[in-house]
Design a protein around this motif. Structure first.
Motif, mmCIF file in Angstrom:
data_model
loop_
_atom_site.group_PDB
_atom_site.id
_atom_site.type_symbol
_atom_site.label_atom_id
_atom_site.label_comp_id
_atom_site.label_asym_id
_atom_site.label_seq_id
_atom_site.Cartn_x
_atom_site.Cartn_y
_atom_site.Cartn_z
ATOM 1 N N TYR B 110 -18.549 35.408 -23.781
ATOM 2 C CA TYR B 110 -19.548 35.914 -22.829
ATOM 3 C C TYR B 110 -20.161 37.361 -23.547
ATOM 4 O O TYR B 110 -20.852 38.063 -22.521
ATOM 5 C CB TYR B 110 -18.787 36.386 -21.598
ATOM 6 N N MET B 160 -11.405 39.081 -16.198
ATOM 7 C CA MET B 160 -11.638 37.490 -16.119
ATOM 8 C C MET B 160 -10.109 36.961 -16.202
ATOM 9 O O MET B 160 -9.305 37.217 -16.918
ATOM 10 C CB MET B 160 -12.272 36.918 -17.184
ATOM 11 N N GLU B 164 -9.892 31.482 -16.616
ATOM 12 C CA GLU B 164 -11.372 31.590 -16.449
ATOM 13 C C GLU B 164 -11.930 31.183 -15.548
ATOM 14 O O GLU B 164 -13.130 30.823 -15.546
ATOM 15 C CB GLU B 164 -11.764 30.857 -18.002
ATOM 16 N N ARG B 165 -11.424 31.328 -14.183
ATOM 17 C CA ARG B 165 -11.938 30.683 -13.325
ATOM 18 C C ARG B 165 -12.497 31.760 -12.306
ATOM 19 O O ARG B 165 -13.041 31.592 -11.138
ATOM 20 C CB ARG B 165 -11.207 29.431 -12.320
ATOM 21 N N ILE B 194 -14.326 29.475 -9.492
ATOM 22 C CA ILE B 194 -15.473 28.483 -9.678
ATOM 23 C C ILE B 194 -14.929 26.936 -9.476
ATOM 24 O O ILE B 194 -13.892 26.788 -9.824
ATOM 25 C CB ILE B 194 -16.119 28.642 -11.073
ATOM 26 N N THR B 206 -19.377 26.102 -17.500
ATOM 27 C CA THR B 206 -19.865 26.426 -16.059
ATOM 28 C C THR B 206 -20.329 28.023 -15.907
ATOM 29 O O THR B 206 -21.528 28.213 -15.295
ATOM 30 C CB THR B 206 -18.699 26.359 -14.936
ATOM 31 N N TRP B 207 -19.606 28.852 -16.528
ATOM 32 C CA TRP B 207 -20.000 30.232 -16.175
ATOM 33 C C TRP B 207 -21.309 30.479 -16.986
ATOM 34 O O TRP B 207 -22.162 31.091 -16.730
ATOM 35 C CB TRP B 207 -18.960 31.288 -16.906
ATOM 36 N N GLY B 212 -26.033 31.730 -18.608
ATOM 37 C CA GLY B 212 -25.044 32.647 -18.032
ATOM 38 C C GLY B 212 -25.218 33.243 -16.536
ATOM 39 O O GLY B 212 -24.746 34.110 -16.244
ATOM 40 N N PHE B 215 -22.160 33.809 -14.331
ATOM 41 C CA PHE B 215 -21.341 34.852 -14.731
ATOM 42 C C PHE B 215 -21.988 36.095 -14.375
ATOM 43 O O PHE B 215 -21.408 36.966 -13.508
ATOM 44 C CB PHE B 215 -21.363 34.717 -16.419
ATOM 45 N N THR B 218 -22.215 36.808 -10.509
ATOM 46 C CA THR B 218 -20.734 36.897 -9.829
ATOM 47 C C THR B 218 -20.633 38.520 -10.077
ATOM 48 O O THR B 218 -20.145 39.020 -9.353
ATOM 49 C CB THR B 218 -19.816 35.867 -10.481
#
Lengths: 234, 285
Positions: B110, B160, B164-165, B194, B206-207, B212, B215, B218
């Motif tokens: 990220y 996080m 990782e959700r 997520i 997904t993120w 991104g 991510f 959020t």
């Protein structure tokens, strides 16, 4: 001689407070047990022991004195916590059973196990008490919740704490067919919840308080999970 | 007898030193003049927000256990106790450090998004963008870009979860009027997990889908909510008296419990005041 007597007495009291989880053979409920059943369930919760702090591992007399002295504030705080969160639990179990279309009632006039007739179990799934008193009340089965220990524990290695305190609710849950006194299900409940650091915050000990109530809530979920039912939404 | 008393005294001191009280003392207020207008500026302290991985917490893993000590005399016991204490403290520190290092590694993919977030937050709240760091111990300097009667200073940390959700904002918030602290508290906001269409699906994908977008949005959303909740708390919006309840919520794939008072609700969050007086927003479902 007197010293030995005192030691035995204190050790026995300490073990009583710790309330070791009973050594029972788990019998999981059949996955389809509730499907199409016409059972009439009585939900019985035996009185819970007083909320207390315990120090497993501090076994010798001097160790117990040390643990008690070092955790005096903690023990006093734990004694102020209550088990009010458990008062409605039989009704919550009833609601969860009714959600599955099972007929169920919370039994208010609970007979202590020791007042029930002792019997010889017929096999490994047999109970050693006669639950006939509930059969006479029209129930086909009894859900029996027996909480053996409730409070906060802190592990010790003789004189030294080996970790932070944690909330504890332990005991057992059973589903008994009162026609033949056999267990349809029997599981140990051992719910513990850590304080997550920074627990030593007198006088209100928020992390300790949180871990105590979390252990109760988690323990309740364990009981419902053992019965293969879910809490009914309010 | 006196030897026994002295040994017990030393042991009591050792045992009571095992955990130090937390340092952060909240200071609550109910001042309606504290609002997001010309009277109040919001700023993030330099070096923040800090992005970290949230190590898997033991949670319910406390277990009743026993460890024995050797020794026929008080002196041997005492020596064993001290050695054990020192070894245990060192071991715990190194284990914690390793766990945090491992947890932080989940943020590597990220990096670019975090840089963009610094720019976005920096434009609004900082004179210069911060640096991606896991070092929360370095001194911080307040960067001011205008004068105001009240100043809301934030020290946001964004975690996080290990699965990782979810993202968790933990932010110290302090309002000063130039000389005095008017309000101080910690605000926590946990994002909803997520959605995972299949167990094999990698949450990173997904993120990071669409450059991104999820991510970044959020992180910015929980940051902005953190500012809003801090201000509402300072204004006294969360001072309702209610019974304590035990709330449960999913964090890192595991059910967590929090004893708290319900103080508010939004479409996405249930807002509670914890036993430490913190404001915490947990996912509504």
């Amino acid at each position: 001689m007197n010293r030995i007597k005192i030691f035995v007495l204190v050790a026995a009291l300490s073990l009583g407070i710790v309330g070791c989880a009973p050594t029972i053979t788990p019998i999981p409920i059949e996955s389809d047990f509730w499907a199409g059943t016409t059972a009439n369930i009585g939900v019985v919760m035996l009185p819970a022991p007083p909320v207390a702090a315990s120090f497993p591992g501090a076994d010798c007399l001097l160790c117990m004195m040390t643990a008690q002295a070092a955790n005096g504030g903690l023990a006093r705080h734990v004694a102020t916590l209550n088990d009010d969160e458990l008062k409605d639990f039989p009704q919550q179990i009833v609601a969860a059973l009714r959600k599955k279309q099972i007929q169920a009632i919370a039994v208010e006039d609970v007979t202590p196990l020791k007042e029930m007739e002792k019997i010889q179990p017929t096999d490994e799934n047999g109970a050693d008490r006669d639950f006939g008193i509930y059969r006479d009340q029209g129930f086909t089965h009894v859900v029996l919740v027996d909480i053996g220990a409730l409070g906060v524990a802190r592990n010790y290695a003789a004189y030294v704490p080996t970790g932070d305190p944690f909330g504890v609710m332990s005991g057992s849950v059973a589903l008994i067919d009162v026609a033949n006194n056999k267990f349809e299900m029997r599981m140990v409940i051992n719910s513990t919840y850590t304080t997550g650091g920074n627990w030593n915050d007198p006088p209100s000990y928020p992390s300790v308080t949180n871990s105590f109530y979390a252990a109760i809530e988690q323990g309740k979920e364990m009981v419902l999970s053992a019965l293969n039912v879910e809490l009914a939404s309010e | 007898m006196s030897r026994v008393v002295s040994v017990v005294s030393v042991l009591c001191v050792l045992a009571s030193c095992a955990s130090k009280p937390s340092q952060f003392e909240p200071k609550l207020s109910s001042d309606s003049s504290l609002s997001l207008n010309h009277n109040l500026e919001v700023m993030v302290e330099e070096g923040f927000p800090v992005f970290l991985g949230l190590p898997e917490e033991p949670g319910s893993q406390g277990q009743i256990g026993y460890v024995g000590y050797p020794g026929d005399s008080a002196e041997v016991f005492l020596a064993a106790v001290i050695v054990h204490g020192l070894l245990e403290t060192g071991r715990q520190l190194s284990v914690e450090s390793l766990k945090q290092e491992a947890a932080n590694s989940i943020l590597v993919p990220y990096e670019n998004q975090i840089k963009s977030i610094y720019e976005a937050i920096g434009e609004k709240y900082l004179a210069q963008p911060g640096v991606v760091t896991s070092d929360t111990t370095k001194p911080t300097t307040v960067v001011s870009h205008r004068m105001a009667k009240f100043r809301l200073r934030l020290r946001p940390m964004i975690f996080m979860t290990h699965d990782e959700r979810q993202l968790l904002l933990v932010s110290e918030a302090e309002i000063t009027d130039g000389t005095n602290v008017r309000y101080r508290n910690i605000i926590e906001i946990l994002s909803a997990p997520i959605s995972q269409e299949s167990q094999d699906m990698n949450p990173v994908n997904t993120w990071l889908e669409d450059d991104g977008k999820l991510f970044q949005s959020t992180v910015l959303s929980i940051f902005e909510q953190g500012v809003r909740l801090a201000l509402m708390d300072a204004q006294g919006s969360f001072s309702a008296e209610a019974e304590h309840e035990t709330f449960s919520f999913l964090q890192g794939g595991r059910v967590h419990f929090e004893r708290a008072v319900l103080v508010g609700e939004t479409k996405e969050h249930v807002i509670i005041r914890t036993l430490r007086k913190r404001i915490k927003a947990i996912p509504a479902t």
